[in-house]
Design an enzyme around this catalytic site. Structure first.
Site, PDB file in Angstrom:
ATOM      1  CG  HIS A 160      45.985 -54.380 -49.719  1.00 42.52           C
ATOM      2  ND1 HIS A 160      45.528 -53.641 -48.652  1.00 42.52           N
ATOM      3  CD2 HIS A 160      47.191 -53.861 -50.072  1.00 42.52           C
ATOM      4  CE1 HIS A 160      46.443 -52.711 -48.361  1.00 42.52           C
ATOM      5  NE2 HIS A 160      47.461 -52.820 -49.213  1.00 42.52           N
ATOM      6  CG  ASN A 218      37.818 -56.080 -49.094  1.00 46.16           C
ATOM      7  OD1 ASN A 218      38.814 -56.788 -49.035  1.00 46.16           O
ATOM      8  ND2 ASN A 218      37.775 -54.861 -48.601  1.00 46.16           N
ATOM      9  CD  GLU A 234      50.398 -51.487 -47.897  1.00 49.60           C
ATOM     10  OE1 GLU A 234      49.672 -50.959 -47.039  1.00 49.60           O
ATOM     11  OE2 GLU A 234      50.033 -51.637 -49.086  1.00 49.60           O
ATOM     12  CE1 TYR A 252      44.661 -54.920 -44.276  1.00 46.55           C
ATOM     13  CE2 TYR A 252      45.378 -57.199 -44.077  1.00 46.55           C
ATOM     14  CZ  TYR A 252      44.832 -56.177 -44.831  1.00 46.55           C
ATOM     15  OH  TYR A 252      44.463 -56.403 -46.131  1.00 46.55           O
ATOM     16  CE  LYS A 287      42.219 -57.434 -48.863  1.00 44.16           C
ATOM     17  NZ  LYS A 287      41.297 -56.628 -48.016  1.00 44.16           N
TER      18      LYS A 287
HETATM   19  P1  DAT Z   1      40.710 -50.790 -47.822  1.00 42.54           P
HETATM   20  O1  DAT Z   1      41.069 -52.267 -47.937  1.00 42.54           O
HETATM   21  O2  DAT Z   1      39.644 -50.391 -48.818  1.00 42.54           O
HETATM   22  O3  DAT Z   1      41.911 -49.887 -47.857  1.00 42.54           O
HETATM   23  P2  DAT Z   1      40.655 -50.290 -44.962  1.00 42.54           P
HETATM   24  O4  DAT Z   1      42.100 -49.983 -45.082  1.00 42.54           O
HETATM   25  O5  DAT Z   1      39.758 -49.305 -44.298  1.00 42.54           O
HETATM   26  O6  DAT Z   1      40.020 -50.605 -46.399  1.00 42.54           O
HETATM   27  O7  DAT Z   1      40.476 -51.664 -44.178  1.00 42.54           O
HETATM   28  C1  DAT Z   1      41.379 -52.743 -44.395  1.00 42.54           C
HETATM   29  C2  DAT Z   1      40.582 -54.019 -44.489  1.00 42.54           C
HETATM   30  O8  DAT Z   1      39.934 -54.279 -43.244  1.00 42.54           O
HETATM   31  C3  DAT Z   1      39.449 -53.993 -45.522  1.00 42.54           C
HETATM   32  O9  DAT Z   1      39.895 -54.294 -46.815  1.00 42.54           O
HETATM   33  C4  DAT Z   1      38.521 -55.028 -44.968  1.00 42.54           C
HETATM   34  C5  DAT Z   1      38.661 -54.878 -43.481  1.00 42.54           C
HETATM   35  N1  DAT Z   1      37.605 -53.993 -42.953  1.00 42.54           N
HETATM   36  C6  DAT Z   1      37.586 -52.646 -42.991  1.00 42.54           C
HETATM   37  N2  DAT Z   1      36.481 -52.155 -42.403  1.00 42.54           N
HETATM   38  C7  DAT Z   1      35.786 -53.235 -41.986  1.00 42.54           C
HETATM   39  C8  DAT Z   1      34.546 -53.423 -41.310  1.00 42.54           C
HETATM   40  N3  DAT Z   1      33.796 -52.364 -40.927  1.00 42.54           N
HETATM   41  N4  DAT Z   1      34.128 -54.697 -41.043  1.00 42.54           N
HETATM   42  C9  DAT Z   1      34.894 -55.750 -41.397  1.00 42.54           C
HETATM   43  N5  DAT Z   1      36.076 -55.661 -42.031  1.00 42.54           N
HETATM   44  C10 DAT Z   1      36.514 -54.424 -42.328  1.00 42.54           C
HETATM   45 MG    MG Z   2      43.485 -49.657 -46.571  1.00 42.75          MG
END
Ligand code: DAT
Ligand code: MG
Length: 156
Positions: free
Chosen positions: A134, A131, A145, A68, A28
């Protein structure tokens, strides 16, 4: 032999193999900006993943929103789209036995504060929102994807 039976015999095992042994990743914008592409790719290949497709690119707003879309109702969606379009990324299709689960283990928890030692997010993520990487969460999403970013001709 009828041609449809012949085709099933030839192609069915290959389709099953692809569905269960591939995942999709993005390095990312925060990790690219912070100079971590090489180190993250090294962790990925050291963990036994092979690269089937890869590109250095930048998501448009429409692409980030579509990618997303499952999070469209979440409060962080706008911030997430803004972040994912803020700079270039590396997108890749990876192959390994048990790819989806093993890659999620390699990258660690969504929030780097909760990610285990030795994971990519523990080492390189800035925050829960920014973070570093992905990783697909299922075989179905890995296939969706991967197709979102790569044509069949770009997978080798
Ligand atoms: P992951 O990337 O571990 O699969 P996810 O699918 O729940 O996590 O969320 C997608 C992305 O959205 C994640 O990498 C970062 C962002 N995200 C998720 N929860 C968040 C939060 N509480 N605050 C800010 N960004 C968040
Ligand atoms: Mg996810």
């Amino acid at each position: 032999m009828p041609s449809d039976v012949y085709q099933f015999h030839i192609f069915a095992p290959k389709i099953r193999y692809m569905a269960t042994n591939r995942t999709f990743t993005m390095i990312k914008p925060d990790a690219v900006e912070n100079g971590h592409i090489g180190n993250i790719l090294n962790m990925i290949t050291e963990a036994g993943f092979s690269i089937k497709a890869m590109k250095y690119t930048r998501l448009t707003e429409a692409q980030a929103k579509a990618f997303y879309e499952v999070h469209a109702e979440r409060p962080f969606y706008g911030e997430l789209v803004e972040y994912m379009t803020s700079g270039p990324i590396v997108a890749a299709i990876l192959e390994k036995e048990n790819a989806v689960a093993d890659f999620r283990a390699l990258i660690g928890a969504t929030d780097p504060a909760e990610a285990a030692e030795g994971t990519v997010r523990k080492a390189y993520a800035e925050s829960k929102g920014r973070n570093a990487v992905h990783g697909s969460d299922s075989d179905d999403n890995a296939a969706i994807e991967g197709k979102f970013h790569f044509s069949a001709e770009e997978v080798h």
